[in-house]
Design a protein around this motif. Structure first.
Motif, PDB file in Angstrom:
ATOM      1  N   VAL A  10       3.868   0.644   5.113  1.00  0.00           N
ATOM      2  CA  VAL A  10       2.585   0.849   4.437  1.00  0.00           C
ATOM      3  C   VAL A  10       1.883   2.039   5.078  1.00  0.00           C
ATOM      4  O   VAL A  10       1.754   2.105   6.304  1.00  0.00           O
ATOM      5  CB  VAL A  10       1.689  -0.402   4.530  1.00  0.00           C
ATOM      6  CG1 VAL A  10       0.349  -0.142   3.828  1.00  0.00           C
ATOM      7  CG2 VAL A  10       2.376  -1.611   3.911  1.00  0.00           C
ATOM      8  N   SER A  11       1.442   2.974   4.266  1.00  0.00           N
ATOM      9  CA  SER A  11       0.716   4.139   4.767  1.00  0.00           C
ATOM     10  C   SER A  11      -0.324   4.537   3.741  1.00  0.00           C
ATOM     11  O   SER A  11      -0.302   4.080   2.599  1.00  0.00           O
ATOM     12  CB  SER A  11       1.676   5.314   5.019  1.00  0.00           C
ATOM     13  OG  SER A  11       2.259   5.750   3.800  1.00  0.00           O
ATOM     14  N   GLY A  12      -1.243   5.416   4.148  1.00  0.00           N
ATOM     15  CA  GLY A  12      -2.254   5.898   3.217  1.00  0.00           C
ATOM     16  C   GLY A  12      -3.630   5.879   3.833  1.00  0.00           C
ATOM     17  O   GLY A  12      -3.878   5.207   4.846  1.00  0.00           O
ATOM     18  N   GLY A  13      -4.547   6.608   3.194  1.00  0.00           N
ATOM     19  CA  GLY A  13      -5.862   6.814   3.774  1.00  0.00           C
ATOM     20  C   GLY A  13      -6.943   5.857   3.335  1.00  0.00           C
ATOM     21  O   GLY A  13      -8.014   5.823   3.939  1.00  0.00           O
ATOM     22  N   ASP A  14      -6.728   5.079   2.281  1.00  0.00           N
ATOM     23  CA  ASP A  14      -7.768   4.175   1.815  1.00  0.00           C
ATOM     24  C   ASP A  14      -7.695   2.879   2.619  1.00  0.00           C
ATOM     25  O   ASP A  14      -6.737   2.117   2.502  1.00  0.00           O
ATOM     26  CB  ASP A  14      -7.614   3.895   0.321  1.00  0.00           C
ATOM     27  CG  ASP A  14      -8.800   3.125  -0.239  1.00  0.00           C
ATOM     28  OD1 ASP A  14      -8.899   1.919   0.044  1.00  0.00           O
ATOM     29  OD2 ASP A  14      -9.614   3.725  -0.967  1.00  0.00           O
ATOM     30  N   ARG A  15      -8.705   2.614   3.421  1.00  0.00           N
ATOM     31  CA  ARG A  15      -8.653   1.481   4.348  1.00  0.00           C
ATOM     32  C   ARG A  15      -8.576   0.146   3.625  1.00  0.00           C
ATOM     33  O   ARG A  15      -7.822  -0.750   4.030  1.00  0.00           O
ATOM     34  CB  ARG A  15      -9.868   1.511   5.264  1.00  0.00           C
ATOM     35  CG  ARG A  15      -9.895   2.690   6.228  1.00  0.00           C
ATOM     36  CD  ARG A  15     -11.141   2.689   7.082  1.00  0.00           C
ATOM     37  NE  ARG A  15     -11.232   1.488   7.897  1.00  0.00           N
ATOM     38  CZ  ARG A  15     -12.274   1.209   8.688  1.00  0.00           C
ATOM     39  NH1 ARG A  15     -13.308   2.053   8.733  1.00  0.00           N
ATOM     40  NH2 ARG A  15     -12.293   0.111   9.402  1.00  0.00           N
ATOM     41  N   ALA A  16      -9.348  -0.013   2.560  1.00  0.00           N
ATOM     42  CA  ALA A  16      -9.342  -1.280   1.832  1.00  0.00           C
ATOM     43  C   ALA A  16      -7.985  -1.516   1.179  1.00  0.00           C
ATOM     44  O   ALA A  16      -7.449  -2.629   1.225  1.00  0.00           O
ATOM     45  CB  ALA A  16     -10.447  -1.294   0.780  1.00  0.00           C
TER      46      ALA A  16
END
Length: 345
Positions: A10-16
């Motif tokens: 899992v990766s990505g910039g949106d914390r929610a």
């Protein structure tokens, strides 16, 4: 989507969105087992040695440890974004021959001391996929991509919203699209799984309106829509959205573009974009959409209107810095209403 190999990244910039994906992945990987028995979670502290250096070896050690009292172990590696691309080489090597009794959840997120996450190494993502694993991106997207993402969440929900209800929900959430999960869960709890719902069914459960993208504010001003622009401003002024000076910066950047196009001779969007790029007001590789709005505003306002807009922005800047005792929200409301009125000429 689950992984036959029991490996998920899992990766990505949106914390929610990242939190949601991690939770979903962990539920899949644990399955029917007792999480207290099978789950081993590692984080930034586990990677730190006494001298302060970081190493990914604790993840590999945990992944290579056979299970006890169960058929498999679930190893969760959080905060992998603390590592540079070259430092995850041993983890890439492990993924070439992973232990069959280990289910692995890799979370590429920043550590506590980091202000920005490092880019996900392509080699790590490729190794996960080569091992039969699945990579998830925690990105909600903006514009068309954001609408497509929201459509995917609605399609996967256990309640069905008709078109007016879906449009109402999308408009209400604005940029806070990850709130869709809480709304859908509430709707399922209220109406039951499989319910088909219309706008009247959904409206009581929407809560506080979400924020909107900045261009909705400048677009409404450009249309001379005072009510619409004030509505956008109200949603941008939410304490969790933007500081008043950030909103003023958005407006100032927009009208800087308008000012540079006034008298430039630009006849279309492409020419306007080139003028703005030469002035450093538009990215070389970015969308030309801001140029279109600025060109339309420049034509509509004319030289006199552009000067008036710049004067209003300068006065509001001083007011927000303490020249007046008015509340910042009132100062911005007056500014936005006056800028909108200028476009009605």
């Amino acid at each position: 989507m689950s992984s036959p190999a029991g490996i998920e990244l899992v990766s990505g910039g949106d914390r929610a969105a990242l939190s949601r994906l991690v939770s979903d992945s962990l539920t899949r990987l644990v399955g029917d087992a007792d999480s207290a028995l099978v789950v081993t979670e590692l984080g930034e502290e586990a990677y730190s040695s006494a001298d302060g250096t970081l190493a990914v070896s604790p993840v590999i050690d945990a992944a290579q440890t056979p299970p006890m009292l169960s058929d498999y172990r679930v190893v969760v590696a959080r905060h992998l974004g603390v590592f540079a691309a070259a430092e995850v080489g041993p983890l890439v090597d492990y993924l070439a021959a992973p232990l069959e009794t280990t289910r692995l959840l890799l979370v590429w997120e920043k550590g506590a001391a980091q202000t920005q996450n490092r880019p996900l190494p392509a080699a790590l993502a490729a190794a996960v996929e080569a091992a039969g694993g699945v990579c998830h991106r925690a990105e909600v997207g903006r514009g068309k991509a954001g609408r497509a993402w929201l459509g995917e969440q609605l399609a996967a929900a256990r309640v069905t919203l008709d078109r007016p209800a879906a449009d109402l929900l999308a408009a209400h959430l604005g940029e806070n699209r990850t709130r869709v999960w809480a709304v859908l869960e509430t709707l399922e709890g209220a109406y039951g799984s499989g319910a088909r719902l219309g706008a009247a069914d959904v409206a009581p459960f929407l809560g506080t309106p979400g924020t909107v993208p900045p261009w909705e504010l400048t677009d409404a001003i450009g249309r001379g829509d005072i009510a619409g622009s004030l509505g956008c401003l109200q949603r941008l002024c939410d304490p969790e959205a933007m500081h008043p000076m950030q909103i003023l910066t958005i407006l100032r950047n927009h009208f800087d573009r308008v000012l540079h196009l006034d008298g430039s001779g630009a006849r279309d969007e492409a020419a306007a974009a080139e003028v703005l790029r030469e002035a450093g007001l538009l990215r070389r590789t970015g969308s030309t959409f801001p140029a279109r709005g600025a060109l339309a505003a420049s034509r509509r306002l004319g030289p006199e209107g552009v000067r008036s807009a710049v004067a209003l922005l300068a006065a509001a800047d001083l007011d927000l810095r303490g020249r007046t005792a008015l509340e910042t929200e009132v100062t911005l409301e007056v500014l936005v209403a006056r800028l909108s009125r200028l476009h009605r000429r």
